[in-house]
Enzyme design. Structure first.
Site, mmCIF file in Angstrom:
data_model
loop_
_atom_site.group_PDB
_atom_site.id
_atom_site.type_symbol
_atom_site.label_atom_id
_atom_site.label_comp_id
_atom_site.label_asym_id
_atom_site.label_seq_id
_atom_site.Cartn_x
_atom_site.Cartn_y
_atom_site.Cartn_z
ATOM 1 N N SER A 68 0.909 -1.102 0.168
ATOM 2 C CA SER A 68 0.070 -0.249 -0.041
ATOM 3 C C SER A 68 0.873 1.352 0.154
ATOM 4 C CB SER A 68 -0.945 0.037 1.058
ATOM 5 O OG SER A 68 -0.323 -0.189 2.245
ATOM 6 N N HIS A 111 -5.504 -3.552 -2.841
ATOM 7 C CA HIS A 111 -5.139 -2.584 -3.852
ATOM 8 C C HIS A 111 -5.291 -3.128 -5.410
ATOM 9 C CE1 HIS A 111 -4.446 0.713 -1.043
ATOM 10 N NE2 HIS A 111 -3.876 -0.267 -0.209
ATOM 11 N N LYS A 117 -12.301 0.342 -2.035
ATOM 12 C CA LYS A 117 -11.189 1.158 -2.823
ATOM 13 C C LYS A 117 -11.818 1.155 -4.227
ATOM 14 C CE LYS A 117 -7.827 0.755 0.721
ATOM 15 N NZ LYS A 117 -7.196 -0.358 1.708
HETATM 16 C C1 LIG Z 1 -7.102 -0.222 3.234
HETATM 17 C C2 LIG Z 1 -6.599 -1.527 3.532
HETATM 18 C C3 LIG Z 1 -7.123 -2.538 4.448
HETATM 19 C C4 LIG Z 1 -8.294 -2.121 5.070
HETATM 20 O O1 LIG Z 1 -9.361 -2.274 4.469
HETATM 21 P P1 LIG Z 1 -10.604 -1.188 5.186
HETATM 22 O O2 LIG Z 1 -11.942 -1.842 4.658
HETATM 23 O O3 LIG Z 1 -10.288 0.238 4.718
HETATM 24 O O4 LIG Z 1 -10.818 -1.562 6.429
HETATM 25 C C5 LIG Z 1 -6.415 -3.476 4.444
HETATM 26 N N1 LIG Z 1 -5.404 -4.015 3.783
HETATM 27 C C6 LIG Z 1 -4.876 -3.183 2.941
HETATM 28 C C7 LIG Z 1 -3.474 -3.704 2.303
HETATM 29 C C8 LIG Z 1 -5.240 -1.996 2.640
HETATM 30 O O5 LIG Z 1 -4.800 -1.130 1.886
#
Ligand SMILES: *Cc1c(COP(=O)(O)O)cnc(C)c1O
Length: 386
Positions: A178, A206, A237
């Protein structure tokens, strides 16, 4: 006194320049947002396909609420589970090419569940050092032994796997990291999992919607199917809404349903959301042109950054870090962009390793090429020696 201690700790954070502030937006998620009464060109969101404010999704959410009401009313195992949740789970499993899926309210909770309940006291978890915080927290909850390996260092991981006395082994990795935007070597990780009788837990937060044919994510990108794979996808996302899921073998998913505390002891996400998520999956599948536009923006940004003398990373994804180095320097750069009406977050330690403070540019298919040009123009050239 307790509160005085807290105040002193807060002052210390402030002294180190590590206080975080929330920025309140006054307009929906998108490349152009209203913040603090001013318009900004934003490169902050994970809304990779530009679906968060897409009319079709807004309509689906409203339609879902009209049909299913606003809230679920209870947890899934009491009375908060609806037919549309089942339908969503089936759609998610088929989308990812897995036997079964279970939906969660957030990715954070899905990761606590997947890592926290698939390993226990006499087991070991092998985790890339740059994994998302929620995977680390899941490992701590599991009470298993946590062995972190240097980022992408497969030799190190292989050695750890070969010498562990643990009863069961879990390899855990982000697919797209990330903060760096690079990809994990998933086929090689799966090979190691097979050789050492481990499960491979992958966080595709992602990758889903962005990678692979029809945006089916990292497994499709690498063309992998295996009973050893457990996949976590998030839906806040690229999918533009909220929520998450874990997909894999039917027995693995059944285990989570029986045991995962972040599934059992929480109110189910609104069925209206599940209804809208079904629409989001259709939009993702049909978004080849958005993914193509995104790839072009990534290439355009990278060549512009390189031409300006900026240090990029080995990332082919919409996450494009610009490594600056020092904390103060990074903050100053982020502030100067801000003054020019361009919003790019500065990421500092401890989120990233010391000395690698950076701007984290994230691109969306909703950006125009001219938006990237403006960012490049405002960034200018990196001064020599800086
Ligand atoms: C954003 C994210 C999460 C958490 O997901 P949410 O739905 O925002 O709680 C978990 N793992 C990664 C790699 C992320 O980027």
């Amino acid at each position: 006194m307790f509160i005085d201690d807290l105040r002193a700790d807060l002052d210390e954070i402030d002294r180190l320049g590590l206080v975080r502030h929330r920025r309140s937006q006054q307009s929906p998620c998108g490349p152009h947002v209203l913040r603090d009464g001013r318009e900004y060109l934003s490169f902050c969101s994970n809304d990779y396909l530009g679906l968060a404010a897409a009319p079709a999704l807004v309509d689906a959410l409203a339609e879902g609420a009209r049909h299913w009401g606003a809230g679920a009313g209870a947890s899934h195992l009491v009375s908060g589970h609806y037919a549309v949740h089942d339908e969503l789970e089936r759609a998610l499993a088929s989308f990812c090419g897995c036997e079964r899926a279970i939906s969660f309210s957030t990715g954070y909770m899905a990761n606590l569940a997947a890592v926290g309940t698939l390993a226990g006291r006499s087991d070991a978890i092998f985790a890339d050092r740059l994994n998302h915080a929620s995977l680390v927290d899941g490992a701590l909850l599991s009470r298993a032994r946590l062995c972190r390996y240097p980022h992408l260092d497969l030799d190190h991981l292989a050695h750890q796997l070969a010498t562990t006395p643990a009863r069961r082994r879990l390899i855990v990795s982000d697919t797209v990291f990330s903060m760096d935007g690079d990809l994990a070597p998933v086929p090689q990780l799966l090979e190691l999992a097979e050789r050492h009788d481990a499960l491979l837990v992958l966080d595709d937060a992602h990758g889903l919607g962005v990678l692979g044919p029809e945006g089916r994510g990292s497994l499709a990108h690498f063309d992998l199917v295996s009973p050893r794979l457990v996949l976590i996808g998030t839906l806040g996302k690229a999918a533009g809404l909220a929520g998450a899921f874990v997909a894999g073998q039917a027995d693995v998913i059944e285990w989570l349903l029986q045991k995962a505390r972040s599934y059992i002891f929480t109110t189910a996400a609104p069925p209206a959301l599940a209804h809208a998520l079904l629409q989001a999956l259709d939009l993702i599948r049909a978004a080849d042109s958005r993914r193509a536009a995104l790839r072009e923006l990534v290439a355009h940004l990278r060549s512009g950054l390189r031409a300006g003398g900026w240090r990029t990373m080995d990332s082919a994804t919409p996450i494009q870090p610009v490594i600056v180095g020092g904390n103060r320097e990074t903050l100053a750069l982020s502030r100067s962009l801000d003054e020019a009406g361009v919003w790019v977050p500065a990421i500092r330690p401890p989120t990233v390793p010391e000395g690698s403070a950076r701007l984290r540019i994230s691109l969306s298919a909703a950006h125009a090429r001219a938006d990237v040009d403006r960012l490049l123009y405002v960034l200018g050239r990196r001064e020599a020696g800086a």
